[in-house]
Design a protein around this motif. Structure first.
Motif, PDB file in Angstrom:
ATOM      1  N   GLY A   9     -30.897   6.689  64.430  1.00 20.79           N
ATOM      2  CA  GLY A   9     -31.313   5.397  63.880  1.00 20.79           C
ATOM      3  C   GLY A   9     -32.801   5.496  63.549  1.00 20.79           C
ATOM      4  N   ILE A  10     -33.412   4.364  63.229  1.00 21.44           N
ATOM      5  CA  ILE A  10     -34.852   4.390  62.877  1.00 21.44           C
ATOM      6  C   ILE A  10     -35.686   4.962  64.025  1.00 21.44           C
ATOM      7  CG2 ILE A  10     -35.213   1.959  63.558  1.00 21.44           C
ATOM      8  CD1 ILE A  10     -37.118   3.289  60.634  1.00 21.44           C
ATOM      9  N   SER A  11     -35.282   4.688  65.288  1.00 20.21           N
ATOM     10  CA  SER A  11     -36.067   5.194  66.422  1.00 20.21           C
ATOM     11  C   SER A  11     -36.058   6.717  66.454  1.00 20.21           C
ATOM     12  CB  SER A  11     -35.509   4.667  67.755  1.00 20.21           C
ATOM     13  OG  SER A  11     -35.571   3.274  67.794  1.00 20.21           O
ATOM     14  N   GLU A  31     -27.010  13.533  65.565  1.00 23.56           N
ATOM     15  CA  GLU A  31     -26.493  12.173  65.319  1.00 23.56           C
ATOM     16  C   GLU A  31     -24.978  12.249  65.277  1.00 23.56           C
ATOM     17  OE1 GLU A  31     -27.267   8.814  64.832  1.00 23.56           O
ATOM     18  OE2 GLU A  31     -25.134   8.668  64.353  1.00 23.56           O
ATOM     19  N   LYS A  32     -24.348  11.263  65.898  1.00 20.95           N
ATOM     20  CA  LYS A  32     -22.871  11.358  65.993  1.00 20.95           C
ATOM     21  C   LYS A  32     -22.165  10.988  64.677  1.00 20.95           C
ATOM     22  CE  LYS A  32     -21.297   7.018  67.789  1.00 20.95           C
ATOM     23  NZ  LYS A  32     -20.576   6.187  68.517  1.00 20.95           N
ATOM     24  N   GLY A  38     -28.241   4.531  61.707  1.00 19.89           N
ATOM     25  CA  GLY A  38     -27.791   3.631  62.777  1.00 19.89           C
ATOM     26  C   GLY A  38     -27.611   2.228  62.205  1.00 19.89           C
ATOM     27  N   LYS A  39     -28.241   1.245  62.849  1.00 22.06           N
ATOM     28  CA  LYS A  39     -28.098  -0.141  62.392  1.00 22.06           C
ATOM     29  C   LYS A  39     -28.731  -0.341  61.023  1.00 22.06           C
ATOM     30  CE  LYS A  39     -26.044  -1.675  66.022  1.00 22.06           C
ATOM     31  NZ  LYS A  39     -25.887  -0.340  66.593  1.00 22.06           N
ATOM     32  N   PRO A  54     -30.590  -4.624  59.410  1.00 23.33           N
ATOM     33  CA  PRO A  54     -31.863  -5.279  59.069  1.00 23.33           C
ATOM     34  C   PRO A  54     -32.089  -5.331  57.564  1.00 23.33           C
ATOM     35  CG  PRO A  54     -32.248  -3.039  59.852  1.00 23.33           C
ATOM     36  CD  PRO A  54     -30.793  -3.332  60.104  1.00 23.33           C
ATOM     37  N   ASN A  55     -32.767  -6.413  57.126  1.00 21.17           N
ATOM     38  CA  ASN A  55     -33.078  -6.470  55.693  1.00 21.17           C
ATOM     39  C   ASN A  55     -34.567  -6.318  55.425  1.00 21.17           C
ATOM     40  OD1 ASN A  55     -34.095  -8.929  56.422  1.00 21.17           O
ATOM     41  ND2 ASN A  55     -33.101 -10.089  54.789  1.00 21.17           N
ATOM     42  N   GLY A  56     -35.378  -6.153  56.484  1.00 17.70           N
ATOM     43  CA  GLY A  56     -36.804  -5.973  56.221  1.00 17.70           C
ATOM     44  C   GLY A  56     -37.621  -5.900  57.489  1.00 17.70           C
ATOM     45  N   VAL A 236     -23.335  13.516  71.468  1.00 17.37           N
ATOM     46  CA  VAL A 236     -23.791  14.110  72.731  1.00 17.37           C
ATOM     47  C   VAL A 236     -23.057  13.425  73.882  1.00 17.37           C
ATOM     48  CG1 VAL A 236     -25.784  14.432  74.242  1.00 17.37           C
ATOM     49  CG2 VAL A 236     -26.028  14.735  71.772  1.00 17.37           C
ATOM     50  N   ASN A 421     -34.269   0.976  70.570  1.00 16.29           N
ATOM     51  CA  ASN A 421     -34.417  -0.483  70.581  1.00 16.29           C
ATOM     52  C   ASN A 421     -33.913  -1.127  71.876  1.00 16.29           C
ATOM     53  OD1 ASN A 421     -31.652  -0.288  70.255  1.00 16.29           O
ATOM     54  ND2 ASN A 421     -31.531  -1.842  68.666  1.00 16.29           N
ATOM     55  N   VAL A 426     -36.909  -4.730  69.674  1.00 16.04           N
ATOM     56  CA  VAL A 426     -35.746  -4.513  68.801  1.00 16.04           C
ATOM     57  C   VAL A 426     -36.091  -4.458  67.312  1.00 16.04           C
ATOM     58  CG1 VAL A 426     -34.180  -5.620  70.442  1.00 16.04           C
ATOM     59  CG2 VAL A 426     -35.113  -6.971  68.561  1.00 16.04           C
ATOM     60  N   LEU A 428     -37.700  -3.325  63.675  1.00 18.67           N
ATOM     61  CA  LEU A 428     -38.001  -2.015  63.078  1.00 18.67           C
ATOM     62  C   LEU A 428     -39.438  -1.636  63.425  1.00 18.67           C
ATOM     63  CD1 LEU A 428     -36.373  -2.682  59.597  1.00 18.67           C
ATOM     64  CD2 LEU A 428     -35.452  -1.215  61.384  1.00 18.67           C
TER      65      LEU A 428
HETATM   66  C1  FAD Z   1     -27.311  -7.337  61.862  1.00 17.29           C
HETATM   67  C2  FAD Z   1     -28.696  -6.915  62.280  1.00 17.29           C
HETATM   68  C3  FAD Z   1     -29.792  -7.417  61.597  1.00 17.29           C
HETATM   69  C4  FAD Z   1     -31.082  -7.034  61.967  1.00 17.29           C
HETATM   70  N1  FAD Z   1     -32.150  -7.502  61.244  1.00 17.29           N
HETATM   71  C5  FAD Z   1     -33.381  -7.000  61.492  1.00 17.29           C
HETATM   72  C6  FAD Z   1     -34.454  -7.282  60.578  1.00 17.29           C
HETATM   73  O1  FAD Z   1     -34.289  -7.930  59.554  1.00 17.29           O
HETATM   74  N2  FAD Z   1     -35.670  -6.752  60.887  1.00 17.29           N
HETATM   75  C7  FAD Z   1     -35.881  -5.968  61.977  1.00 17.29           C
HETATM   76  O2  FAD Z   1     -37.022  -5.536  62.181  1.00 17.29           O
HETATM   77  N3  FAD Z   1     -34.872  -5.664  62.828  1.00 17.29           N
HETATM   78  C8  FAD Z   1     -33.630  -6.145  62.595  1.00 17.29           C
HETATM   79  N4  FAD Z   1     -32.590  -5.788  63.417  1.00 17.29           N
HETATM   80  C9  FAD Z   1     -32.840  -4.901  64.560  1.00 17.29           C
HETATM   81  C10 FAD Z   1     -33.005  -3.442  64.116  1.00 17.29           C
HETATM   82  O3  FAD Z   1     -32.241  -3.178  62.991  1.00 17.29           O
HETATM   83  C11 FAD Z   1     -32.556  -2.481  65.225  1.00 17.29           C
HETATM   84  O4  FAD Z   1     -33.107  -2.847  66.466  1.00 17.29           O
HETATM   85  C12 FAD Z   1     -32.942  -1.037  64.897  1.00 17.29           C
HETATM   86  O5  FAD Z   1     -32.496  -0.662  63.620  1.00 17.29           O
HETATM   87  C13 FAD Z   1     -32.377  -0.118  65.993  1.00 17.29           C
HETATM   88  O6  FAD Z   1     -32.741   1.212  65.761  1.00 17.29           O
HETATM   89  P1  FAD Z   1     -32.461   2.334  66.845  1.00 17.29           P
HETATM   90  O7  FAD Z   1     -32.684   3.647  66.174  1.00 17.29           O
HETATM   91  O8  FAD Z   1     -33.242   2.067  68.083  1.00 17.29           O
HETATM   92  O9  FAD Z   1     -30.937   2.172  67.260  1.00 17.29           O
HETATM   93  P2  FAD Z   1     -29.631   2.400  66.360  1.00 17.29           P
HETATM   94  O10 FAD Z   1     -29.875   2.005  64.979  1.00 17.29           O
HETATM   95  O11 FAD Z   1     -28.521   1.743  67.103  1.00 17.29           O
HETATM   96  O12 FAD Z   1     -29.444   3.984  66.377  1.00 17.29           O
HETATM   97  C14 FAD Z   1     -28.872   4.689  67.437  1.00 17.29           C
HETATM   98  C15 FAD Z   1     -28.206   5.916  66.852  1.00 17.29           C
HETATM   99  O13 FAD Z   1     -27.688   6.729  67.909  1.00 17.29           O
HETATM  100  C16 FAD Z   1     -26.429   7.238  67.492  1.00 17.29           C
HETATM  101  N5  FAD Z   1     -25.679   7.625  68.693  1.00 17.29           N
HETATM  102  C17 FAD Z   1     -25.079   6.815  69.595  1.00 17.29           C
HETATM  103  N6  FAD Z   1     -24.505   7.522  70.577  1.00 17.29           N
HETATM  104  C18 FAD Z   1     -24.760   8.841  70.302  1.00 17.29           C
HETATM  105  C19 FAD Z   1     -24.433  10.053  70.960  1.00 17.29           C
HETATM  106  N7  FAD Z   1     -23.744  10.063  72.101  1.00 17.29           N
HETATM  107  N8  FAD Z   1     -24.820  11.216  70.378  1.00 17.29           N
HETATM  108  C20 FAD Z   1     -25.535  11.226  69.217  1.00 17.29           C
HETATM  109  N9  FAD Z   1     -25.862  10.081  68.552  1.00 17.29           N
HETATM  110  C21 FAD Z   1     -25.503   8.905  69.102  1.00 17.29           C
HETATM  111  C22 FAD Z   1     -25.808   6.095  66.713  1.00 17.29           C
HETATM  112  O14 FAD Z   1     -24.765   6.538  65.882  1.00 17.29           O
HETATM  113  C23 FAD Z   1     -27.016   5.576  65.954  1.00 17.29           C
HETATM  114  O15 FAD Z   1     -27.170   6.210  64.706  1.00 17.29           O
HETATM  115  C24 FAD Z   1     -31.273  -6.146  63.062  1.00 17.29           C
HETATM  116  C25 FAD Z   1     -30.167  -5.649  63.752  1.00 17.29           C
HETATM  117  C26 FAD Z   1     -28.890  -6.016  63.363  1.00 17.29           C
HETATM  118  C27 FAD Z   1     -27.702  -5.442  64.089  1.00 17.29           C
END
Ligand code: FAD
Length: 443
Positions: A9-11, A31-32, A38-39, A54-56, A236, A421, A426, A428
């Motif tokens: 994901g973005i993180s 990445e799985k 991700g989100k 997310p949209n921004g 993983v 996140n 949470v 971006l």
């Molecule tokens: C509907 C919605 C709208 C949102 N709107 C906004 C917004 O407008 N602005 C904003 O700033 N934020 C918004 N957010 C929050 C933001 O999008 C998220 O908090 C952020 O994108 C999370 O990023 P992340 O990388 O931490 O987690 P994730 O995006 O959940 O990434 C985790 C990744 O790990 C992978 N993974 C999981 N298990 C495993 C494993 N065992 N092995 C390998 N890979 C694995 C997953 O497939 C995924 O790709 C929104 C969230 C949602 C759901």
């Protein structure tokens, strides 16, 4: 030296990108899913640009802007449209426009006289220093009406959260700290305004930061970063300590690494660490996620009510049936819908209405909700549903315990770093800021 980053994901992608750029290590992202993001995922269909997450991002934090600049993606950045800045709350059967300056709300008919009296009593409410839930804090200091009509809806909008369980320290620490420092929010805000004098004018309301995005959606930025990273597809399932470094097992293979960065959701990390540290795995598993269904609907612009030209609206907690928020994506950003069409995203469920996110006839629900709250009676011409079973992590009163146990786990297992996140915010912006923080720890 090899670093494996788990979770794309973005993180994870931003962490992997920065590690590749700022260290000499061999960086591999695992990445799985086939697709990274991700989100943060975007796709295009029938002339619409659909964000399933997310949209921004808000332009009030430096790190994401630095990353965009650093990776040469500036030309793709777009600003939200000025004319769509108006936001609404659906309350007691009608939509109320939120003024840019929140003080003006107190001179409108949004709050009842009883609600206003509770707000104005705030400076005389006793100080409480400990962490508490958002509901406890707002009810105690500002009254139930403030919770139901304004703060609760915002908590739904940002966290898809339920104020009953959200920790003040983990979600609105700056506000709780004003009480701690000044004994009262009103006194604190007046004092802070005096200190900043002219700078803290009404322009610094909650919506003063500008929402930004990318021409081809948020997903395009994550994919752009991921394009520069060595990737491996795999889920993983386990991590094991080696004499030097770690072995990371996916469902198919094992890889060896000197350092490991975890950026996967808490429940995934809980499973991965089950054998290495059962107690840590148990604590991670306490972190709950809110489910959310994102229903995207495309309409012809003809005969649509004026409200579709706004940013969107949230719901008074007492007026929530299934939907916690509605966004008019085509009014917020350019390039989201064909010229004569409107793209609406209806957010159904969240921590407050979990079961609604899993409803069967969810398009029917979305349509009824749009009719009820915004008098949108047109038939939709385009539809898409993204159901997130684990949409947004919920930071409860145990969040500090979870963060402490992460720090302890990282100390015991040198070379493992944890981000994502689920832990450090949470948005971006928060996720990218956490990656910069992580890089300095690794370095
Ligand atoms: C509907 C919605 C709208 C949102 N709107 C906004 C917004 O407008 N602005 C904003 O700033 N934020 C918004 N957010 C929050 C933001 O999008 C998220 O908090 C952020 O994108 C999370 O990023 P992340 O990388 O931490 O987690 P994730 O995006 O959940 O990434 C985790 C990744 O790990 C992978 N993974 C999981 N298990 C495993 C494993 N065992 N092995 C390998 N890979 C694995 C997953 O497939 C995924 O790709 C929104 C969230 C949602 C759901």
């Amino acid at each position: 030296m090899k670093i494996v980053v788990v979770g794309g994901g973005i993180s994870g992608v931003s962490a992997a990108y920065l590690l590749r750029k700022h260290t000499k290590y061999d960086v591999v992202l695992v990445e799985k899913e086939k697709q990274t993001g991700g989100k943060a995922a975007t796709f295009k269909e029938e002339g619409y640009t659909i964000e399933t997450g997310p949209n921004g991002f808000l332009d009030n934090k430096e790190e994401i802007k630095r990353l965009i600049n650093d990776s040469g993606f500036d030309d793709n950045v777009i600003e939200s449209k000025d004319e769509s800045r108006s936001r609404y709350i659906f309350s007691n059967g009608r939509l109320y426009q939120l003024p840019e300056n929140p003080i003006k709300l107190f001179f409108s008919d949004f709050f009842s006289l009883k609600g206003l009296l509770e707000i104005f009593k705030e400076p005389f409410i006793e100080q409480y220093m400990q962490d508490e839930t958002l509901e406890q804090f707002v009810k105690r200091r500002l009254g139930k009406e403030m919770l139901d009509k304004l703060i609760g809806p915002m908590a739904c909008g940002v966290y898809a959260g339920n104020p009953k369980y959200m920790s003040m320290d983990a979600t609105f620490k700056k506000i709780k700290d004003i009480e701690r420092q000044y004994g009262s929010l009103i006194k604190g805000l007046i004092s802070m305004m005096k200190q900043k004098k002219a700078k803290a004018s009404s322009a610094s309301g909650p919506f003063s930061a500008k929402l930004m995005s990318f021409k081809n959606g948020v997903g395009s930025f994550v994919n752009h970063l991921a394009g520069n990273i060595n990737r491996m597809e795999g889920e993983v399932v386990n991590i094991a300590k080696q004499e030097k470094g770690y072995r990371i097992d996916t469902k198919r293979d094992s890889i060896y690494a000197d350092y490991v960065v975890f950026a996967a959701p808490a429940y995934a990390l809980s499973k991965i660490t089950e054998k290495l540290d059962n107690e840590f795995s148990r604590i991670l598993n306490m972190l709950e996620y809110a489910p959310l269904s994102v229903v995207s609907l495309g309409f012809d612009k003809k005969n649509m009510p004026e409200i579709v030209n706004s940013f969107g609206y949230l719901f008074n907690l007492n007026d929530i049936k299934d939907t916690i928020g509605v966004l008019f994506d085509s009014s917020i950003f350019d390039f989201r819908a064909p010229e004569d069409k409107v793209l609406v995203r209806v957010m159904i469920g969240g921590a407050i209405k979990k079961q609604s996110a899993f409803k069967n006839k969810i398009y029917g629900t979305a349509v009824q909700e749009l009719q009820r709250s915004a008098s949108i009676f047109n038939a939709f011409e385009y539809s898409h549903l993204k159901r997130h079973t684990f949409a947004i992590p919920q930071y409860g009163l145990n969040h500090k315990e979870i963060i402490d146990s992460i720090k302890e786990f990282e100390r015991r297992n040198r070379g493992i770093f944890i981000t994502g996140n689920a832990f450090y915010g949470v948005s971006l912006n928060d996720c990218v800021a956490a990656s910069y923080e992580l890089i300095s720890k690794v370095l």
